[in-house]
Design a protein around this motif. Structure first.
Motif, PDB file in Angstrom:
ATOM      1  N   ALA A 234       0.845  -1.305  -0.364  1.00  6.50           N
ATOM      2  CA  ALA A 234       0.260   0.180   0.018  1.00  6.50           C
ATOM      3  C   ALA A 234       1.256   1.529   0.614  1.00  6.50           C
ATOM      4  CB  ALA A 234      -0.863  -0.247   1.114  1.00  6.50           C
ATOM      5  N   ILE A 235       2.279   1.380   0.416  1.00  2.00           N
ATOM      6  CA  ILE A 235       2.758   2.308   0.438  1.00  2.00           C
ATOM      7  C   ILE A 235       3.304   2.972  -0.824  1.00  2.00           C
ATOM      8  CG2 ILE A 235       4.985   2.808   1.943  1.00  2.00           C
ATOM      9  CD1 ILE A 235       3.462   1.680   4.513  1.00  2.00           C
ATOM     10  N   ARG A 236       4.003   1.197  -1.207  1.00  2.00           N
ATOM     11  CA  ARG A 236       4.466   1.370  -3.193  1.00  2.00           C
ATOM     12  C   ARG A 236       3.730   2.094  -3.441  1.00  2.00           C
ATOM     13  NH1 ARG A 236       7.537  -4.008  -3.822  1.00  2.00           N
ATOM     14  NH2 ARG A 236       7.852  -2.932  -6.075  1.00  2.00           N
ATOM     15  N   ASN A 237       2.540   1.867  -3.594  1.00  2.00           N
ATOM     16  CA  ASN A 237       1.757   2.134  -4.305  1.00  2.00           C
ATOM     17  C   ASN A 237       1.596   3.508  -4.714  1.00  2.00           C
ATOM     18  OD1 ASN A 237       1.425  -0.634  -5.230  1.00  2.00           O
ATOM     19  ND2 ASN A 237      -0.705  -1.215  -4.031  1.00  2.00           N
ATOM     20  N   GLU A 238       1.388   4.445  -2.920  1.00  2.00           N
ATOM     21  CA  GLU A 238       0.902   5.419  -2.932  1.00  2.00           C
ATOM     22  C   GLU A 238       2.325   6.158  -3.367  1.00  2.00           C
ATOM     23  OE1 GLU A 238      -0.914   9.135  -1.599  1.00  2.00           O
ATOM     24  OE2 GLU A 238      -1.887   7.634  -2.225  1.00  2.00           O
ATOM     25  N   ASP A 239       3.657   6.145  -2.739  1.00  2.00           N
ATOM     26  CA  ASP A 239       4.986   6.543  -2.957  1.00  2.00           C
ATOM     27  C   ASP A 239       4.924   6.860  -4.783  1.00  2.00           C
ATOM     28  OD1 ASP A 239       5.889   6.650  -1.291  1.00  2.00           O
ATOM     29  OD2 ASP A 239       7.122   5.001  -1.071  1.00  2.00           O
ATOM     30  N   THR A 246       0.250  10.095   4.079  1.00  2.00           N
ATOM     31  CA  THR A 246      -0.029   9.085   5.095  1.00  2.00           C
ATOM     32  C   THR A 246      -1.183   8.727   5.509  1.00  2.00           C
ATOM     33  OG1 THR A 246       0.321  10.769   6.739  1.00  2.00           O
ATOM     34  CG2 THR A 246       2.310   9.174   6.746  1.00  2.00           C
ATOM     35  N   GLY A 247      -1.999   9.889   5.378  1.00  2.00           N
ATOM     36  CA  GLY A 247      -3.819   9.225   5.147  1.00  2.00           C
ATOM     37  C   GLY A 247      -3.954   9.073   3.748  1.00  2.00           C
ATOM     38  N   ASP A 248      -3.175   9.097   2.884  1.00  2.00           N
ATOM     39  CA  ASP A 248      -4.130   7.957   1.818  1.00  2.00           C
ATOM     40  C   ASP A 248      -3.711   6.329   2.184  1.00  2.00           C
ATOM     41  OD1 ASP A 248      -4.664  10.422   0.354  1.00  2.00           O
ATOM     42  OD2 ASP A 248      -3.400  10.228  -0.609  1.00  2.00           O
ATOM     43  N   VAL A 249      -2.754   6.119   2.542  1.00  2.00           N
ATOM     44  CA  VAL A 249      -1.857   4.621   2.894  1.00  2.00           C
ATOM     45  C   VAL A 249      -2.624   3.932   3.945  1.00  2.00           C
ATOM     46  CG1 VAL A 249       0.203   3.354   3.275  1.00  2.00           C
ATOM     47  CG2 VAL A 249      -0.082   5.229   2.545  1.00  2.00           C
ATOM     48  N   VAL A 250      -3.071   4.714   4.827  1.00  2.00           N
ATOM     49  CA  VAL A 250      -4.100   5.138   5.703  1.00  2.00           C
ATOM     50  C   VAL A 250      -5.680   4.473   5.019  1.00  2.00           C
ATOM     51  CG1 VAL A 250      -5.978   5.953   7.869  1.00  2.00           C
ATOM     52  CG2 VAL A 250      -3.165   5.663   7.722  1.00  2.00           C
ATOM     53  N   GLU A 251      -5.921   5.013   5.147  1.00  5.00           N
ATOM     54  CA  GLU A 251      -8.168   4.943   4.259  1.00  5.00           C
ATOM     55  C   GLU A 251      -7.515   3.514   2.861  1.00  5.00           C
ATOM     56  OE1 GLU A 251     -10.145   6.848   4.430  1.00  5.00           O
ATOM     57  OE2 GLU A 251      -9.007   7.615   6.046  1.00  5.00           O
ATOM     58  N   GLU A 252      -6.580   3.405   2.542  1.00  6.90           N
ATOM     59  CA  GLU A 252      -6.138   2.703   1.937  1.00  6.90           C
ATOM     60  C   GLU A 252      -6.328   1.107   2.243  1.00  6.90           C
ATOM     61  OE1 GLU A 252      -3.271   0.023  -1.627  1.00  6.90           O
ATOM     62  OE2 GLU A 252      -3.339   2.187  -0.780  1.00  6.90           O
ATOM     63  N   LEU A 253      -5.541   1.363   3.791  1.00  2.00           N
ATOM     64  CA  LEU A 253      -5.364  -0.408   4.739  1.00  2.00           C
ATOM     65  C   LEU A 253      -6.491  -0.298   5.616  1.00  2.00           C
ATOM     66  CD1 LEU A 253      -2.135   0.113   6.177  1.00  2.00           C
ATOM     67  CD2 LEU A 253      -2.708  -1.027   4.678  1.00  2.00           C
ATOM     68  N   MET A 254      -7.830   0.822   5.456  1.00  2.00           N
ATOM     69  CA  MET A 254      -9.161   1.058   5.963  1.00  2.00           C
ATOM     70  C   MET A 254      -9.944   0.232   5.525  1.00  2.00           C
ATOM     71  SD  MET A 254     -10.273   1.193   8.569  1.00  2.00           S
ATOM     72  CE  MET A 254      -9.343   2.149  10.138  1.00  2.00           C
ATOM     73  N   LYS A 255      -9.975   0.441   4.407  1.00  2.00           N
ATOM     74  CA  LYS A 255     -10.785   0.299   3.287  1.00  2.00           C
ATOM     75  C   LYS A 255     -10.434  -1.920   3.202  1.00  2.00           C
ATOM     76  CE  LYS A 255     -11.449   4.096   0.385  1.00  2.00           C
ATOM     77  NZ  LYS A 255     -11.285   5.128  -0.495  1.00  2.00           N
ATOM     78  N   LEU A 256      -9.461  -1.913   3.092  1.00  2.00           N
ATOM     79  CA  LEU A 256      -9.081  -3.244   2.845  1.00  2.00           C
ATOM     80  C   LEU A 256      -9.403  -3.835   4.068  1.00  2.00           C
ATOM     81  CD1 LEU A 256      -7.103  -5.336   1.293  1.00  2.00           C
ATOM     82  CD2 LEU A 256      -5.546  -4.836   1.816  1.00  2.00           C
ATOM     83  N   ALA A 257      -8.980  -3.229   5.639  1.00  2.00           N
ATOM     84  CA  ALA A 257     -10.295  -4.442   6.471  1.00  2.00           C
ATOM     85  C   ALA A 257     -11.688  -4.029   6.050  1.00  2.00           C
ATOM     86  CB  ALA A 257      -9.268  -3.630   8.005  1.00  2.00           C
ATOM     87  N   ILE A 258     -12.011  -3.622   5.958  1.00  2.00           N
ATOM     88  CA  ILE A 258     -13.409  -3.311   5.563  1.00  2.00           C
ATOM     89  C   ILE A 258     -13.665  -4.281   4.454  1.00  2.00           C
ATOM     90  CG2 ILE A 258     -15.525  -1.337   4.956  1.00  2.00           C
ATOM     91  CD1 ILE A 258     -14.369  -0.833   7.488  1.00  2.00           C
TER      92      ILE A 258
END
Length: 292
Positions: A234-239, A246-258
């Motif tokens: 997720a971090i590599r995708n954002e980079d 950091t906010g975009d990575v947090v949202e991506e990880l949260m969406k994956l968990a949901i």
């Protein structure tokens, strides 16, 4: 404090609601989100970031995640009392070395949760607590329970915390494999937590940070569904997109968990070193229970 925005959901549901926060300061950027998930009625997780800037920057930054135990209102109260107490103690001990500040803050937080449980006549009240203190190039992690902190550098990820759980102990003794642990019936039984015993000592780890290092601090609601390798991806995708937010990575990880069902509360906080940390000349640089 650095630039930040904070928002907490005003919800008819019990608990700590939906928490969102982000900011920058002391050469760091950070974002957090905490959600009740898709099954729980209330969010018993709590998180907070304290990042001083300007003349107070040499006091160090503090990032905290707690996962409350006990169900109903007990968990949400325990996590919030623990985090609030740790932050208050951290600020009041600014002239002490990092390790002393963290140990003292955990001791006071444990006492606060213990006392609150007695006051409420709720012996089940307790919480995990993971706190990361950053001063210059030093990141120090103090930890009790099974919330986690990961250190990510480039494509490599390292878990800095040990799970204080029955399954975690069995894995460390070589009695079960990671794949067996994932479905073990005792995976939610903690061996250490905050507030159940009068005295407890956190486990402490330390790492030196360099530019673009990241720390991921999360409750088991995230790491139980999202692997460390997926966090790195997720971090590599954002980079790769040129964002590195950091906010975009947090949202991506949260969406994956949901997307994967989020049966538990989910909390994730990401901290990035935006510049090469410098050593600051300061006195601060010296030197198991069922969940639910």
């Amino acid at each position: 404090m650095g630039e930040l925005s904070q928002w907490q959901e005003e919800s008819p549901l019990r608990g700590n609601g939906l928490l969102r926060s982000s900011g920058s300061g002391s050469g760091l950027t950070w974002s957090l989100r905490s959600d009740r998930g898709l099954v729980r009625e209330a969010n018993e997780d709590y998180a907070f970031a304290d990042v001083p800037t300007g003349g107070n920057a040499n006091q160090g930054a503090l990032f905290v995640v707690a996962d409350g135990l006990g169900g109903h209102e007990a968990g949400e109260v325990a996590s919030r009392v623990a985090v609030d107490t740790v932050v208050e103690a951290w600020r009041s001990l600014a002239d002490k070395p990092l390790k002393v500040r963290l140990r003292s803050a955990f001791r006071l937080a444990n006492q606060a949760v213990f006392d609150e449980a007695l006051r409420c006549h709720n012996n089940g009240m307790a919480t995990t607590l993971t706190a990361v203190a950053i001063l210059g190039p030093v990141a120090m992690v103090a930890h009790i329970g099974d919330s986690r902190c990961y250190h990510i550098r480039g494509h490599k990820v390292e878990q800095l915390t040990n799970d204080h759980s029955q399954v975690g102990e069995m894995m460390r003794r070589g009695l079960i494999s990671p794949s067996e642990a994932a479905s073990h019936p005792a995976r939610s039984v903690l061996t250490r937590c905050l507030g159940r015993e009068l005295n407890t000592t956190p486990e402490i780890a330390q790492r030196e940070l360099i530019k673009d290092d990241l720390l991921v601090i999360c409750s088991d609601g995230l790491w139980d569904l999202v692997s460390p390798q997926e966090m790195v991806q997720a971090i590599r995708n954002e980079d790769a997109s040129g964002g590195s937010q950091t906010g975009d990575v947090v949202e991506e990880l949260m969406k994956l968990a949901i997307y994967r069902g989020a049966p538990d509360n989910v909390t994730v906080m990401i901290v990035r070193a935006e510049e090469q940390p410098n050593v600051r000349q300061s006195s601060t640089t010296r030197g198991h229970w069922f969940k639910r």
